[in-house]
Design a protein around this motif. Sequence first.
Motif, PDB file in Angstrom:
ATOM      1  N   GLU A  51       1.521  -3.395  -7.643  1.00 60.08           N
ATOM      2  CA  GLU A  51       0.342  -2.643  -8.077  1.00 60.08           C
ATOM      3  C   GLU A  51      -0.344  -3.301  -9.267  1.00 60.08           C
ATOM      4  N   HIS A  54      -2.948  -5.363  -8.142  1.00 57.51           N
ATOM      5  CA  HIS A  54      -3.949  -4.622  -7.374  1.00 57.51           C
ATOM      6  C   HIS A  54      -3.908  -4.978  -5.882  1.00 57.51           C
ATOM      7  N   ASP A  56      -3.182  -4.269  -1.944  1.00 57.25           N
ATOM      8  CA  ASP A  56      -3.346  -3.109  -1.063  1.00 57.25           C
ATOM      9  C   ASP A  56      -2.053  -2.785  -0.340  1.00 57.25           C
TER      10      ASP A  56
END
Length: 111
Positions: A51, A54, A56
């Motif tokens: 995370e 970033h 997905d």
Amino acid sequence: MLTDLFAPLGHITARRMFGGWGIYCDGIVFGLVADDVLFLKADDLCRDVFEARHLDMFYPQGPEGICISYYEIPGDWLEDEDDILPYARVALDAGLRASRTKKTKKKKTIK
């Protein structure tokens, strides 16, 4: 090829799984390929690593469906093992933890 890229981790194999491919290291699943996209496994102990970049999450039935704990890896990471191997090791650790949990649950139910 992914098996060559991930070879420093151990014996890498790929098996058909759910219309894609499961990526295994010494029998432990740590990644999957769906629609020519690589996803690496995560769990509660390492989700923040993915995370923070970033990345997905994987939604097998599309964005409106459920997500599973795999994160999409950018294609350009596959060009350099220095980019991908640290994340692959994190994913393999998550796979090892999941494998131990499954074995413990099986032992408890067998009497």
